[in-house]
Design an enzyme around this catalytic site. Structure first.
Site, PDB file in Angstrom:
ATOM      1  N   HIS A  28       9.351   2.817 -26.799  1.00 20.06           N
ATOM      2  CA  HIS A  28       9.610   1.720 -25.867  1.00 20.06           C
ATOM      3  C   HIS A  28       8.900   0.431 -26.245  1.00 20.06           C
ATOM      4  O   HIS A  28       9.115  -0.595 -25.626  1.00 20.06           O
ATOM      5  CB  HIS A  28       9.193   2.108 -24.449  1.00 20.06           C
ATOM      6  CG  HIS A  28       7.708   2.145 -24.247  1.00 20.06           C
ATOM      7  ND1 HIS A  28       6.927   3.152 -24.721  1.00 20.06           N
ATOM      8  CD2 HIS A  28       6.865   1.273 -23.655  1.00 20.06           C
ATOM      9  CE1 HIS A  28       5.665   2.908 -24.412  1.00 20.06           C
ATOM     10  NE2 HIS A  28       5.588   1.766 -23.776  1.00 20.06           N
TER      11      HIS A  28
HETATM   12  C1  UD1 Z   1       5.163  -1.596 -19.596  1.00 23.24           C
HETATM   13  C2  UD1 Z   1       3.817  -1.947 -20.218  1.00 23.24           C
HETATM   14  C3  UD1 Z   1       3.523  -1.028 -21.391  1.00 23.24           C
HETATM   15  C4  UD1 Z   1       3.650   0.421 -20.985  1.00 23.24           C
HETATM   16  C5  UD1 Z   1       5.034   0.637 -20.389  1.00 23.24           C
HETATM   17  C6  UD1 Z   1       5.328   2.039 -19.966  1.00 23.24           C
HETATM   18  C7  UD1 Z   1       3.208  -4.322 -20.161  1.00 23.24           C
HETATM   19  C8  UD1 Z   1       3.025  -5.520 -21.005  1.00 23.24           C
HETATM   20  N1  UD1 Z   1       3.834  -3.307 -20.761  1.00 23.24           N
HETATM   21  O1  UD1 Z   1       6.160  -1.858 -20.565  1.00 23.24           O
HETATM   22  O2  UD1 Z   1       2.213  -1.267 -21.848  1.00 23.24           O
HETATM   23  O3  UD1 Z   1       3.473   1.244 -22.108  1.00 23.24           O
HETATM   24  O4  UD1 Z   1       5.150  -0.221 -19.252  1.00 23.24           O
HETATM   25  O5  UD1 Z   1       6.656   2.119 -19.553  1.00 23.24           O
HETATM   26  O6  UD1 Z   1       2.817  -4.291 -19.020  1.00 23.24           O
HETATM   27  N2  UD1 Z   1      12.746  -1.231 -15.997  1.00 23.24           N
HETATM   28  C9  UD1 Z   1      13.572  -0.537 -15.165  1.00 23.24           C
HETATM   29  N3  UD1 Z   1      13.010   0.161 -14.141  1.00 23.24           N
HETATM   30  C10 UD1 Z   1      11.655   0.172 -13.907  1.00 23.24           C
HETATM   31  C11 UD1 Z   1      10.821  -0.567 -14.769  1.00 23.24           C
HETATM   32  C12 UD1 Z   1      11.371  -1.264 -15.806  1.00 23.24           C
HETATM   33  O7  UD1 Z   1      14.765  -0.512 -15.349  1.00 23.24           O
HETATM   34  O8  UD1 Z   1      11.210   0.839 -12.950  1.00 23.24           O
HETATM   35  C13 UD1 Z   1      13.338  -1.969 -17.121  1.00 23.24           C
HETATM   36  C14 UD1 Z   1      13.620  -3.418 -16.818  1.00 23.24           C
HETATM   37  O9  UD1 Z   1      14.764  -3.796 -17.462  1.00 23.24           O
HETATM   38  C15 UD1 Z   1      12.425  -4.115 -17.445  1.00 23.24           C
HETATM   39  C16 UD1 Z   1      12.137  -3.239 -18.648  1.00 23.24           C
HETATM   40  O10 UD1 Z   1      12.437  -1.913 -18.216  1.00 23.24           O
HETATM   41  O11 UD1 Z   1      12.686  -5.434 -17.769  1.00 23.24           O
HETATM   42  C17 UD1 Z   1      10.732  -3.299 -19.143  1.00 23.24           C
HETATM   43  O12 UD1 Z   1       9.799  -3.085 -18.065  1.00 23.24           O
HETATM   44  P1  UD1 Z   1       8.369  -3.834 -18.110  1.00 23.24           P
HETATM   45  O13 UD1 Z   1       7.572  -3.462 -16.927  1.00 23.24           O
HETATM   46  O14 UD1 Z   1       8.607  -5.293 -18.342  1.00 23.24           O
HETATM   47  O15 UD1 Z   1       7.691  -3.333 -19.408  1.00 23.24           O
HETATM   48  P2  UD1 Z   1       7.695  -1.929 -20.163  1.00 23.24           P
HETATM   49  O16 UD1 Z   1       8.453  -2.095 -21.425  1.00 23.24           O
HETATM   50  O17 UD1 Z   1       8.053  -0.769 -19.268  1.00 23.24           O
END
Ligand code: UD1
Length: 368
Positions: free
Chosen positions: A204
């Site tokens: 991821h």
């Molecule tokens: C975040 C953390 C990362 C951690 C990871 C675990 C930061 C900078 N990154 O990254 O360190 O390893 O979490 O997952 O804080 N989304 C959903 N549903 C959710 C959450 C996210 O669909 O419940 C999708 C959305 O499109 C979102 C994308 O996942 O934009 C990324 O989520 P985000 O919280 O921005 O960062 P992660 O890549 O999950």
């Protein structure tokens, strides 16, 4: 005494689960605040249920967005929450955007910050989590570390020794508490897999999944692995959308895996524990596989958790097809690294943290 405990994203939940009861046992009242960075049931709610984490007192509901948006919104929405409750400490864990945002908000409001998992450094400042770690540590009052190199890193950045406490790894507290249930679950069976005869893949990191060439290079290696060893791939939402965007999800030459929904804690632990090998770019999984004694190939060039490579089962293999394939073949031929469980990964880290907090607040009262 009231302390606010901040959680936001998936890797935070297993780190705070043991802290809540440990704080209560010392007469400290935790007020759990969820920023809402992760919000899907599979990324958040399921962890609360399985790990018996109490319902958060409040959810700030920030949701998805750019990093700047997430950090700004957490700070903005936390101001009112923290001003109203004035906790003695704000406890933040790990290195996600919610962590750094909550630390800055607390610091600006004159509230002390305790950082759980302080001092880890990958040396790669291009990684958002590395900047989150550096900034959080710079403004934390208590730095609670999970492996010895963290103290060295913090001292080099000018943090006074008396603020640093080596307490061990609260994520491993959670693992130890739940491994029995995870083993009983046998989550590999409904997937048609056999104990010790499959691989688990997680991906991821933006540095891997946001670049079509890197993602393809990794999937080529996975296709190789899949020829001898079935690969199960719980898909993070970001990765799922990038595979689609880059047209990599329908390619028959890259179809070396079976994609499944993101797994909650117990099924994931069960899948990892019974795997032949785990391929990942996660931080936490490097530590969990070390605690489980399962070989781990980390699809990154650096790690902020070096003890997993010096004492654990972890190897850094990057994202190039050839290096991943070579490392996998070495594991398959039985060349697993010797490993030992790192010091203080003994299931009692949360108790140590609660004791440090109790002492710190007692000292503060004396100073006043
Ligand atoms: C975040 C953390 C990362 C951690 C990871 C675990 C930061 C900078 N990154 O990254 O360190 O390893 O979490 O997952 O804080 N989304 C959903 N549903 C959710 C959450 C996210 O669909 O419940 C999708 C959305 O499109 C979102 C994308 O996942 O934009 C990324 O989520 P985000 O919280 O921005 O960062 P992660 O890549 O999950």
């Amino acid at each position: 005494m009231l302390v606010s405990v901040i959680v936001g994203a998936r890797p935070n939940f297993m780190k705070v689960a043991p802290l809540i009861p440990a704080l209560r046992e010392r007469g400290i009242t935790p007020r759990l605040v969820h920023t809402g960075q992760h919000y899907d049931r599979s990324m958040s709610g399921a962890f609360f249920e399985e790990l018996a984490i109490p319902e958060p007192e409040v959810n700030l509901g920030i949701g998805s967005g750019s990093h700047v948006f997430q950090i700004a919104e957490v700070m903005r929405r936390l101001e009112d929450e923290l001003s109203r409750h004035r906790p003695a400490y704000v406890i933040v864990v790990g290195d996600v955007n919610s962590t750094v945002a909550a630390a800055i908000a607390a610091n600006r409001l004159g509230i002390r910050v305790a950082h759980v998992e302080a001092g880890l450094r990958s040396g790669d400042r291009g990684m958002p989590e590395e900047m989150n770690r550096i900034i959080t540590d710079a403004i934390s009052d208590l730095l609670l570390t999970s492996e010895p190199v963290a103290e060295h890193n913090l001292r080099r950045e000018g943090i006074p020794a008396e603020r640093i406490h080596f307490v061990g790894n609260t994520m491993i507290d959670t693992l130890r508490r739940h491994i029995g249930r995870a083993i009983e679950l046998r989550a590999f069976e409904p997937l048609g897999l056999r104990q010790g005869e499959y691989a688990v893949l997680t991906l991821h990191r933006p540095s891997n999944v946001d670049f079509a060439d890197r993602l393809e290079s990794i999937l080529r290696a996975v296709a190789h692995v899949g020829r001898s060893t079935p690969v199960v791939f719980p898909l993070h939402p970001r990765t799922e959308s990038r595979l689609r965007q880059f047209g990599l999800d329908g390619r028959s030459d890259l179809a070396g895996y079976v994609a499944i929904r993101p797994q909650s804690y117990l099924p994931m632990l069960s899948l990892m524990n019974s795997a032949r090998v785990v391929l990942t770019d996660s931080g936490g999984i490097q530590e969990e596989t070390t605690a489980l004694g399962v070989p781990c190939l980390t699809l990154r060039e650096s790690t902020e958790r070096p003890i997993t490579t010096t004492q654990g089962t972890n190897q850094l293999v990057g994202w190039h097809t050839d290096s991943i394939v070579a490392a996998f073949e070495a594991v398959r031929s039985g060349q697993s690294p010797h490993h030992r469980t790192p010091d203080l990964w003994d299931g009692r880290s949360a108790e140590r943290i609660a004791a440090v907090l109790e002492n710190a607040t007692a000292n503060q009262r004396r100073v006043r």
